[in-house]
Design a protein around this motif. Structure first.
Motif, PDB file in Angstrom:
ATOM      1  N   UNK A  99      56.794  51.019  -5.137  1.00 48.61           N
ATOM      2  CA  UNK A  99      57.618  52.157  -4.727  1.00 48.61           C
ATOM      3  C   UNK A  99      58.141  52.911  -5.947  1.00 48.61           C
ATOM      4  N   UNK A 100      58.529  52.172  -6.980  1.00 48.87           N
ATOM      5  CA  UNK A 100      58.978  52.824  -8.216  1.00 48.87           C
ATOM      6  C   UNK A 100      57.874  53.694  -8.810  1.00 48.87           C
ATOM      7  N   UNK A 101      56.665  53.164  -8.812  1.00 52.37           N
ATOM      8  CA  UNK A 101      55.526  53.924  -9.346  1.00 52.37           C
ATOM      9  C   UNK A 101      55.265  55.156  -8.481  1.00 52.37           C
ATOM     10  N   UNK A 102      55.359  55.010  -7.151  1.00 59.66           N
ATOM     11  CA  UNK A 102      55.120  56.130  -6.246  1.00 59.66           C
ATOM     12  C   UNK A 102      56.070  57.289  -6.539  1.00 59.66           C
ATOM     13  N   UNK A 103      57.362  56.975  -6.713  1.00 54.91           N
ATOM     14  CA  UNK A 103      58.341  58.039  -6.956  1.00 54.91           C
ATOM     15  C   UNK A 103      58.310  58.542  -8.394  1.00 54.91           C
ATOM     16  N   UNK A 104      57.650  57.808  -9.288  1.00 56.99           N
ATOM     17  CA  UNK A 104      57.583  58.211 -10.692  1.00 56.99           C
ATOM     18  C   UNK A 104      56.257  58.842 -11.069  1.00 56.99           C
ATOM     19  N   UNK A 160      63.658  67.502  -5.771  1.00 57.22           N
ATOM     20  CA  UNK A 160      64.481  66.797  -4.783  1.00 57.22           C
ATOM     21  C   UNK A 160      64.373  65.283  -4.924  1.00 57.22           C
ATOM     22  N   UNK A 161      63.487  64.835  -5.791  1.00 55.46           N
ATOM     23  CA  UNK A 161      63.296  63.410  -6.025  1.00 55.46           C
ATOM     24  C   UNK A 161      64.343  62.915  -7.025  1.00 55.46           C
ATOM     25  N   UNK A 177      64.914  62.851   0.446  1.00 53.45           N
ATOM     26  CA  UNK A 177      63.551  62.825  -0.088  1.00 53.45           C
ATOM     27  C   UNK A 177      62.900  61.465   0.174  1.00 53.45           C
ATOM     28  N   UNK A 178      63.666  60.395   0.010  1.00 54.58           N
ATOM     29  CA  UNK A 178      63.142  59.056   0.291  1.00 54.58           C
ATOM     30  C   UNK A 178      62.790  58.920   1.770  1.00 54.58           C
ATOM     31  N   UNK A 204      70.767  62.074  11.130  1.00 56.41           N
ATOM     32  CA  UNK A 204      69.713  61.764  10.166  1.00 56.41           C
ATOM     33  C   UNK A 204      70.171  62.299   8.818  1.00 56.41           C
ATOM     34  N   UNK A 205      69.493  61.912   7.755  1.00 56.41           N
ATOM     35  CA  UNK A 205      69.915  62.375   6.433  1.00 56.41           C
ATOM     36  C   UNK A 205      69.734  63.895   6.297  1.00 56.41           C
TER      37      UNK A 205
END
Length: 351
Positions: A76-81, A89-90, A142-143, A279-280
């Motif tokens: 997940x860290x790699x996906x967002x990075x 927005x990330x 964003x998540x 919702x967010x």
């Protein structure tokens, strides 16, 4: 991981990969030549360590992640990075590198920028506080847009990039000290630099399929008649509750009058019925509507009761006179929601 033992074992490996640990963690270190006070200082979590990137002197943070305990964290860290890194927005922390431990195949070491807790410095004004939560809400939206639940949204997982706030740097553990551990760190206010805020620690995060609303079982609860029962719940509203709890518990929206306008939003976020929580994207929309109606003088009010001082009032009058904005330009301009209203049941219901 006992008080730095893991990191001492990996010291040479990290140095070969271009990361230098603090002197006390290096091979052959003689305590007699070091700083006895700094030698007593460790990170609260043993899986965390600070280092310097040798190539450019950048301060970084290292985190040891067990694949067995947290199988999704590194991916997940790699996906967002990686693919999602350029989206403004990330707000997930950007991973600089991932190293595989040659001593333990279960352990990866992720390299991150050095950040600090987003509340380490008091919020001087309402505008500063709203800017922080606008970014945090945007990051969680964003998540959720990418069907990722954070799962552990608490104060020490909300961070800020303090490079401009602390132009001469700060100690990675005792953050009120400078890097030399000899003097207090010097800083400016958020209004003078408007920092960027980040969300860290995806150890409890999980990504869900878009085919069906996620459904988890709660911890078993004892019944008066004996036995136990587990409730089914959707994890997305849990993130909403955690954010509302932070606003209620730490920023006293029920007592601090300048933040009273947020009470209806916080009440909805803390609803006992998870299905009724927004919702967010609904949080972001409502938050923006509430903030757009605030005057510049309101935005300059103290961000907390302890900031309500004579010096604060004089400083804000000077800023108003110099036309220094109380929030970044177009901070709360209307934006289309990231999450389609037709998908509300996915983010709130259990079926």
């Amino acid at each position: 991981m006992l008080r730095g033992a893991f990191w001492r074992r990996h010291q040479r490996i990290l140095e070969q990969n271009g990361y230098l640990l603090r002197e006390m963690f290096r091979e052959g270190y003689d305590p007699a030549t070091g700083n006895p006070e700094e030698d007593k200082v460790f990170h609260f979590k043993s899986v965390i360590m600070d280092a310097v990137r040798v190539s450019d002197g950048t301060q970084v943070i290292l985190k040891a992640v067990s694949f067995r305990d947290h199988p999704d964290e590194v991916n997940l860290c790699i996906m967002f990075s990686d693919k999602l890194a350029r989206d403004p927005r990330n707000h997930c922390v950007q991973i600089l590198e991932v190293l595989q431990s040659p001593l333990d195949p279960d352990i990866h070491i992720i390299v991150m920028p050095q950040l600090r807790r987003f509340d380490d410095l008091p919020f001087e004004t309402v505008g500063e506080l709203l800017d922080a939560f606008r970014q945090i809400f945007e990051g969680v939206e964003f998540m959720h847009k990418h069907r990722v639940v954070h799962g552990d949204l608490k104060m020490n997982n909300l961070m800020l990039d303090a490079r401009e706030l602390f132009p001469f740097g700060f100690h990675p553990v005792r953050t009120w000290m400078d890097r030399s551990f000899q003097h207090y760190a010097k800083y400016i206010t958020r209004t003078e630099c408007w920092p960027r805020y980040y969300i860290i620690d995806l150890g409890m995060s999980q990504r869900y399929s878009k085919r069906k609303a996620p459904c988890l079982k709660s911890t078993p609860v004892s019944l008066p008649s004996g036995g136990t029962v587990s409730r089914l719940f959707n994890p997305f509203p849990v993130d909403i509750y955690h954010l509302g709890f932070i606003l209620r518990q730490y920023y006293d929206v029920y007592e601090h009058q300048p933040l009273a306008f947020l009470r209806p939003l916080v009440d909805s976020m803390l609803s006992d019925d998870a299905v009724l929580r927004p919702t967010i994207s609904e949080v972001v929309q409502t938050f923006g509507e509430l903030c757009r109606g605030l005057s510049p003088s309101h935005l300059r009010l103290p961000g907390s009761p302890r900031m309500d001082t004579f010096c604060h009032r004089i400083r804000q009058k000077l800023r108003a006179f110099k036309h220094i904005p109380p929030i970044p330009y177009s901070e709360f301009a209307p934006k289309p929601p990231l999450i389609d209203a037709q998908l509300r049941s996915f983010y709130t219901s259990v079926y």
